[in-house]
Scaffold this motif. Structure first.
Motif, short mmCIF file in Angstrom:
data_model
loop_
_atom_site.label_atom_id
_atom_site.label_comp_id
_atom_site.label_asym_id
_atom_site.label_seq_id
_atom_site.Cartn_x
_atom_site.Cartn_y
_atom_site.Cartn_z
N ASN A 1 29.71 39.23 45.69
CA ASN A 1 29.06 38.86 46.92
C ASN A 1 28.69 37.30 46.97
OD1 ASN A 1 29.47 41.68 48.07
ND2 ASN A 1 27.30 41.96 47.39
N ASN A 2 28.67 36.90 45.92
CA ASN A 2 28.12 35.70 45.50
C ASN A 2 29.49 34.69 45.54
OD1 ASN A 2 27.29 32.95 44.77
ND2 ASN A 2 26.52 33.89 42.83
N ARG A 3 30.01 34.41 46.82
CA ARG A 3 31.38 33.72 46.81
C ARG A 3 31.37 32.28 47.66
NH1 ARG A 3 34.71 38.15 49.84
NH2 ARG A 3 33.88 39.25 48.35
N VAL A 4 32.17 31.67 47.30
CA VAL A 4 32.51 30.38 47.87
C VAL A 4 33.81 30.39 48.62
CG1 VAL A 4 32.95 27.99 47.60
CG2 VAL A 4 31.24 28.94 46.16
N PHE A 5 34.71 31.10 48.10
CA PHE A 5 35.92 31.22 48.85
C PHE A 5 36.28 32.96 48.69
CE2 PHE A 5 40.65 31.29 48.78
CZ PHE A 5 40.77 30.86 49.99
N ALA A 6 36.73 33.49 47.53
CA ALA A 6 36.96 34.93 47.78
C ALA A 6 36.12 35.79 46.80
CB ALA A 6 38.40 34.99 47.41
N GLY A 7 35.32 35.17 45.85
CA GLY A 7 34.32 35.82 45.06
C GLY A 7 34.92 35.97 43.82
N VAL A 8 36.04 35.37 43.45
CA VAL A 8 36.64 35.68 42.09
C VAL A 8 35.98 35.15 40.95
CG1 VAL A 8 38.67 35.18 40.66
CG2 VAL A 8 38.85 35.89 42.91
N LEU A 9 35.58 33.94 41.02
CA LEU A 9 34.66 33.29 40.04
C LEU A 9 33.32 33.94 39.84
CD1 LEU A 9 35.76 29.51 40.52
CD2 LEU A 9 36.46 31.21 38.83
N GLY A 10 32.68 34.21 41.10
CA GLY A 10 31.38 34.84 41.05
C GLY A 10 31.10 36.16 40.34
N GLY A 11 32.49 37.07 40.66
CA GLY A 11 32.86 38.07 39.94
C GLY A 11 32.77 38.05 38.35
N ILE A 12 33.63 37.17 37.99
CA ILE A 12 33.74 36.86 36.63
C ILE A 12 32.55 36.46 35.91
CG2 ILE A 12 34.96 35.33 34.87
CD1 ILE A 12 37.37 35.40 36.82
N ALA A 13 31.98 35.59 36.67
CA ALA A 13 30.36 35.12 36.17
C ALA A 13 29.58 36.30 35.90
CB ALA A 13 29.92 34.10 37.20
N GLU A 14 29.44 37.30 36.93
CA GLU A 14 28.63 38.30 36.87
C GLU A 14 29.12 39.21 35.66
OE1 GLU A 14 28.67 40.60 40.60
OE2 GLU A 14 27.49 38.74 41.62
N TYR A 15 30.25 39.40 35.63
CA TYR A 15 30.76 40.31 34.45
C TYR A 15 30.64 39.75 33.21
CZ TYR A 15 34.20 42.95 31.40
OH TYR A 15 34.84 43.62 30.67
N LEU A 16 30.37 38.24 32.87
CA LEU A 16 30.12 37.63 31.70
C LEU A 16 28.69 37.46 31.50
CD1 LEU A 16 33.15 35.26 31.46
CD2 LEU A 16 32.86 37.52 30.22
N ASN A 17 27.87 37.65 32.70
CA ASN A 17 26.40 37.14 32.45
C ASN A 17 26.28 35.61 32.58
OD1 ASN A 17 25.43 39.87 32.90
ND2 ASN A 17 25.69 40.29 30.76
N TRP A 18 27.13 34.74 33.24
CA TRP A 18 27.13 33.44 33.48
C TRP A 18 26.54 33.18 34.71
CZ3 TRP A 18 31.97 31.01 30.81
CH2 TRP A 18 32.26 31.24 29.70
N ASN A 19 26.14 32.03 34.77
CA ASN A 19 25.78 31.27 35.96
C ASN A 19 27.10 31.16 36.71
OD1 ASN A 19 25.04 29.56 38.06
ND2 ASN A 19 23.42 28.48 37.14
N ALA A 20 27.19 31.61 38.02
CA ALA A 20 28.44 31.40 38.77
C ALA A 20 28.77 29.62 38.91
CB ALA A 20 28.60 32.19 39.96
N ASN A 21 27.98 28.93 39.37
CA ASN A 21 28.03 27.66 39.57
C ASN A 21 28.78 26.93 38.19
OD1 ASN A 21 27.33 27.66 42.28
ND2 ASN A 21 25.06 27.59 41.73
N VAL A 22 28.31 27.28 37.08
CA VAL A 22 28.79 26.52 35.85
C VAL A 22 30.24 27.02 35.76
CG1 VAL A 22 28.56 26.91 33.47
CG2 VAL A 22 26.48 26.81 34.50
N LEU A 23 30.60 28.23 36.05
CA LEU A 23 31.90 28.65 36.05
C LEU A 23 32.70 27.79 37.09
CD1 LEU A 23 33.86 30.60 34.28
CD2 LEU A 23 33.43 32.43 36.17
N ARG A 24 32.22 27.75 38.36
CA ARG A 24 32.87 27.02 39.17
C ARG A 24 33.44 25.72 38.81
NH1 ARG A 24 29.03 29.86 43.04
NH2 ARG A 24 30.22 31.71 43.49
N VAL A 25 32.22 25.13 38.22
CA VAL A 25 32.35 23.60 37.47
C VAL A 25 33.64 23.69 36.72
CG1 VAL A 25 31.48 21.59 36.47
CG2 VAL A 25 30.38 22.76 38.27
#
Length: 108
Positions: A13-37
């Motif tokens: 649900n933490n999405r900018v476009f489709a939620g893919v990177l937010g979902g991967i970040a939640e799975y890895l317990n990372w910050n979603a913004n770090v993964l986006r960068v």
């Protein structure tokens, strides 16, 4: 420490476009913004391959239960036999409390 619950890779649900990177970040317990960068940094040397991988993941990653993404909404609408843009109403509207009058005639 590992938990006994199985985690599932889903769109977030933490999405900018489709939620893919937010979902991967939640799975890895990372910050979603770090993964986006990191994604943006990797996109340059990959010459757009990262975008293709993102689009592939966007189509195959499921959304969280109760949160239908764009592709799930289209798929569900097509299974119901409806166009995704049409509403489920009957299509006709009733107008109430309207008084119809003739246009006044102008005599010359």
């Amino acid at each position: 420490m590992k938990s006994n619950t199985k985690r599932k890779l889903t769109k977030s649900n933490n999405r900018v476009f489709a939620g893919v990177l937010g979902g991967i970040a939640e799975y890895l317990n990372w910050n979603a913004n770090v993964l986006r960068v990191l994604f943006l940094v990797l996109m340059i040397p990959s010459h757009g391959l990262a975008v293709l991988i993102y689009l592939l993941l966007m189509t195959i990653m499921p959304s969280k239960p109760g949160n239908a993404g764009f592709f799930e909404q289209v798929r569900n609408a097509s299974q119901d036999g409806e166009s995704p843009r049409r509403s489920r109403s009957s299509g006709r509207k009733e107008i109430h409390n309207v008084r119809e009058e003739d246009e006044p005639r102008h005599h010359e």
